[in-house]
Design a protein around this motif. Structure first.
Motif, PDB file in Angstrom:
ATOM      1  N   VAL A   9       0.879  -1.168   0.000  1.00 47.20           N
ATOM      2  CA  VAL A   9       0.000   0.000   0.000  1.00 47.20           C
ATOM      3  C   VAL A   9       0.916   1.218   0.000  1.00 47.20           C
ATOM      4  O   VAL A   9       1.672   1.438   0.953  1.00 47.20           O
ATOM      5  N   VAL A  11       1.638   5.212  -0.078  1.00 54.66           N
ATOM      6  CA  VAL A  11       1.093   6.525   0.259  1.00 54.66           C
ATOM      7  C   VAL A  11       1.649   7.522  -0.741  1.00 54.66           C
ATOM      8  O   VAL A  11       2.843   7.820  -0.741  1.00 54.66           O
ATOM      9  N   SER A  20      -3.612  11.602   2.422  1.00 56.73           N
ATOM     10  CA  SER A  20      -3.288  10.247   1.975  1.00 56.73           C
ATOM     11  C   SER A  20      -2.895   9.318   3.117  1.00 56.73           C
ATOM     12  O   SER A  20      -3.200   8.125   3.063  1.00 56.73           O
ATOM     13  N   ALA A  24      -4.558   5.813   3.885  1.00 58.05           N
ATOM     14  CA  ALA A  24      -3.738   4.593   3.802  1.00 58.05           C
ATOM     15  C   ALA A  24      -3.821   3.791   5.096  1.00 58.05           C
ATOM     16  O   ALA A  24      -3.851   2.546   5.065  1.00 58.05           O
ATOM     17  N   THR A  25      -3.884   4.470   6.225  1.00 58.62           N
ATOM     18  CA  THR A  25      -4.026   3.778   7.519  1.00 58.62           C
ATOM     19  C   THR A  25      -5.355   3.036   7.564  1.00 58.62           C
ATOM     20  O   THR A  25      -5.416   1.883   8.024  1.00 58.62           O
ATOM     21  N   LEU A  41       2.883  -1.129   4.382  1.00 60.06           N
ATOM     22  CA  LEU A  41       2.689   0.273   4.033  1.00 60.06           C
ATOM     23  C   LEU A  41       4.022   0.851   3.577  1.00 60.06           C
ATOM     24  O   LEU A  41       5.023   0.744   4.292  1.00 60.06           O
ATOM     25  N   ASP A  43       5.349   4.319   2.795  1.00 62.19           N
ATOM     26  CA  ASP A  43       5.078   5.746   2.888  1.00 62.19           C
ATOM     27  C   ASP A  43       6.189   6.496   2.154  1.00 62.19           C
ATOM     28  O   ASP A  43       7.359   6.443   2.567  1.00 62.19           O
ATOM     29  N   VAL A  84      -2.525   4.863  -2.916  1.00 62.46           N
ATOM     30  CA  VAL A  84      -3.384   5.873  -2.298  1.00 62.46           C
ATOM     31  C   VAL A  84      -2.977   7.187  -2.947  1.00 62.46           C
ATOM     32  O   VAL A  84      -1.910   7.741  -2.683  1.00 62.46           O
TER      33      VAL A  84
END
Length: 189
Positions: A9, A11, A20, A24-25, A41, A43, A84
């Motif tokens: 995922v 960000v 975002s 995303a969370t 994630l 980021d 995202v």
């Protein structure tokens, strides 16, 4: 049962106060309930990828920069992606485009899904991202989550999705699971 799909995922914004990250969370919280996914994630603010300026085109696979090699390893380990994606000035964010441009083969033959926000629910950003995804050899999914008025659903660092948003995200997850499994099987055949 097959091993869970490794989903990244990403960000797609780095600015202070960005929408975002809470979105995303939320995606990460919802995906954690799915036994068919193992999600990480990524980021882009934490990655701090430099603007792409390496001497070799990414399509050559001759990565020279340390960050570029690290990014290639993170992307290469994935079975699929959820971007995202904010919409800035009728398009995708520069930092997300740069992250896509930094490596090449690692994206290929993997599904990519979009959770977008901003003007028109991020539709124009997703439109551009689909074109880039195809150029990278990815399989952009037909399902996307377009969050209209996302700022109204934010409380501090939390995105409080409603029933409609959660249902749309579940549909996106179902499609990502099907394509992720099919493409993983094809890549390993």
């Amino acid at each position: 049962m097959a091993a869970p799909l490794n989903i990244k995922v990403i960000v797609g914004s780095v600015r202070e106060g960005r929408m975002s990250l809470p979105i995303a969370t939320w995606v990460m919280e919802r995906i954690a309930a799915r036994p068919d996914f193992a999600a990480d994630l990524l980021d882009l603010a934490a990655w701090n990828l430099p603007m792409f300026a390496e001497p070799n085109p990414p399509a050559t696979g001759k990565y020279t920069g340390e960050k570029q090699r690290e990014w290639a390893a993170a992307i290469g380990s994935a079975d699929g992606f959820i971007l995202v994606a904010p919409e800035y000035n009728h398009g995708m964010s520069a930092v997300l485009k740069n992250a896509l441009d930094t490596v090449y083969a690692e994206w290929g033959r993997k599904p990519v899904a979009f959770v977008a926000h901003g003007g028109m629910g991020g539709a124009r950003s997703v439109e551009q991202l689909r074109e880039v995804a195809v150029a990278l050899g990815m399989a952009p999914l037909s399902s996307a989550v377009h969050l209209q008025g996302a700022a109204k659903l934010r409380e501090g660092k939390r995105f409080n999705a409603g029933e409609t948003e959660n249902r749309r995200l579940a549909t996106l997850f179902d499609e990502l699971a099907w394509w992720g499994s099919a493409l993983r099987a094809a890549r390993t055949a």
